[in-house]
Design a protein around this motif. Structure first.
Motif, PDB file in Angstrom:
ATOM      1  N   THR A   5       0.854  -1.180   0.000  1.00 51.33           N
ATOM      2  CA  THR A   5       0.000   0.000   0.000  1.00 51.33           C
ATOM      3  C   THR A   5       0.894   1.237   0.000  1.00 51.33           C
ATOM      4  OG1 THR A   5      -1.733  -1.147   1.235  1.00 51.33           O
ATOM      5  CG2 THR A   5      -1.797   1.252   1.236  1.00 51.33           C
ATOM      6  N   ARG A  24      -3.239   0.234  -3.565  1.00 48.88           N
ATOM      7  CA  ARG A  24      -2.628  -1.044  -3.178  1.00 48.88           C
ATOM      8  C   ARG A  24      -2.360  -1.807  -4.473  1.00 48.88           C
ATOM      9  NH1 ARG A  24      -6.296  -2.349   0.412  1.00 48.88           N
ATOM     10  NH2 ARG A  24      -5.158  -1.310   2.094  1.00 48.88           N
ATOM     11  N   TRP A  95      -7.017   1.650   5.196  1.00 47.20           N
ATOM     12  CA  TRP A  95      -5.974   2.323   4.415  1.00 47.20           C
ATOM     13  C   TRP A  95      -4.968   3.065   5.294  1.00 47.20           C
ATOM     14  CZ3 TRP A  95      -5.319   1.444  -0.629  1.00 47.20           C
ATOM     15  CH2 TRP A  95      -6.406   0.975  -1.380  1.00 47.20           C
ATOM     16  N   PRO A  98      -0.066   2.809   5.453  1.00 47.14           N
ATOM     17  CA  PRO A  98       0.663   2.668   4.187  1.00 47.14           C
ATOM     18  C   PRO A  98       2.081   2.163   4.417  1.00 47.14           C
ATOM     19  CG  PRO A  98       0.451   4.979   4.803  1.00 47.14           C
ATOM     20  CD  PRO A  98      -0.394   4.209   5.760  1.00 47.14           C
TER      21      PRO A  98
END
Length: 374
Positions: A5, A24, A95, A98
């Protein structure tokens, strides 16, 4: 194949702000899109970046930072860090962790014939400020292998082309067009590596023109140009530039085309003429492609100028090609470049090529980027 990601950060030649996106991907074909956003620079800071282009002309080594460029680099980086922190805080839970940031920085000088390209941005500082590993300086390795250092988005464009929905997926060869300050194209054949190069001025001349003559930063929705007409002799002079006779790979600096040929035009005629130049420059790229494209997909801010898109559509129709904007294919045309930098960061982390001989002129497929840890 590992999936990572990544956040992508882009501040382009229009110098109007920071685009941010998260995705991603396996760095090859599979892409899951996350949220994206755009944050404008305040007017005074934008003017400071514009002024830095003159200072940057004194740079002879990539790490040189004459005048106030070192402080400007720090300020640009801190603004990117603030954008990342705010963006991550607002992400859905799935999310929020990352693996990487792909950081483009702000280009202030691009002289490929000298093997010199300079993007202001401190990857180490960004990593420390955000707590996320940063991949940056992605152009240098390509130039060390004889490449132009630009464009870098073709690897991402090729992945998007392979995943277009029908009926567009079957329309090959396809060309992705990014109309930013400078326009670049990526030709994606049915098989084989993409072909890519900068095609000419995109929005930069229009922005400079309406800023100087009309006191506004850009021609929103092509409204100013709607009041004018194409001055064909001026457009023809722009398109007579030897750059258009060169085959790719090739790339441009923001200052390689100027307003000199548009002097004495009325405001609206200048905006309309320069929009036509942008479109016709893209169409002229066909002369240097292996085949005439069947599909053109327009991304970047220039897709919102109906004159650029309209002139491009009219020209493409003469060869039976179809022109669509990114949204017609379910893509986000505002986020494409930021997404590309996220995609490239993943490719860098996996040791995959970022550029190819057919996209930048490098001697072999080249990975690249410098990784900075928090």
């Amino acid at each position: 194949m590992a999936f990572l990601t990544a956040i992508g950060l882009m501040s382009g030649t229009s110098m109007d702000g920071i685009d941010i996106a998260i995705l991603r991907t396996d760095g090859v074909n599979a892409i899951e899109f996350g949220p994206s956003s755009a944050i404008a620079y305040e007017a005074a800071f934008r003017r400071r970046i514009e002024a830095s282009l003159e200072t940057a002309k004194a740079i002879v080594r990539r790490k040189d930072r004459p005048g106030d460029l070192a402080d400007l680099e720090r300020q640009i980086t801190l603004r990117h860090a603030a954008v990342v922190r705010d963006f991550v805080a607002g992400l859905p839970a799935e999310w929020r962790k990352p693996d990487l940031i792909g950081f483009h920085g702000q280009t202030v000088l691009h002289r490929p014939h000298l093997g010199l390209t300079v993007q202001l941005g401190d990857g180490g500082l960004l990593a420390r400020e955000t707590g996320i590993p940063v991949v940056y300086d992605m152009r240098a390795a390509d130039m060390a292998q004889g490449g132009q250092g630009a464009p870098l988005v073709p690897a991402y464009h090729a992945a998007l082309a392979r995943s277009l929905p029908e009926p567009y997926g079957a329309m090959k060869p396809a060309v992705f067009v990014n109309v930013g300050g400078i326009s670049n194209i990526t030709y994606v054949p049915e098989k084989g590596d993409p072909v890519a190069f900068d095609s000419g001025p995109g929005n930069t001349l229009i922005d400079q023109w309406v800023s100087r003559e009309g006191g506004v930063p850009f021609d929103a929705g092509g409204a100013i140009a709607s009041e004018g007409g194409v001055v064909t002799e001026v457009a023809a002079r722009y398109l007579d530039n030897p750059f258009f006779d060169e085959s790719g790979p090739k790339s441009l600096d923001r200052n390689d085309f100027t307003l000199a040929l548009a002097e004495r035009l009325e405001l609206a005629d200048g905006a309309r003429t320069l929009a036509n130049v942008s479109a016709e420059a893209i169409l002229k790229s066909v002369e240097h492609l292996p085949e005439v494209p069947k599909l053109w997909v327009v991304c970047g801010g220039g897709r919102k100028n109906p004159h650029i898109v309209g002139d491009l559509r009219a020209g493409a129709e003469r060869t039976g090609a179809k022109v669509i904007v990114a949204e017609d294919a379910g893509l986000d045309g505002d986020a494409t470049e930021a997404e590309a930098w996220a995609f490239l960061a993943v490719r860098s982390a996996l040791g995959l090529p970022l550029t190819f001989p057919t996209t930048t002129g490098c001697s072999r497929p080249v990975t690249g980027g410098v990784r900075a840890e928090p």
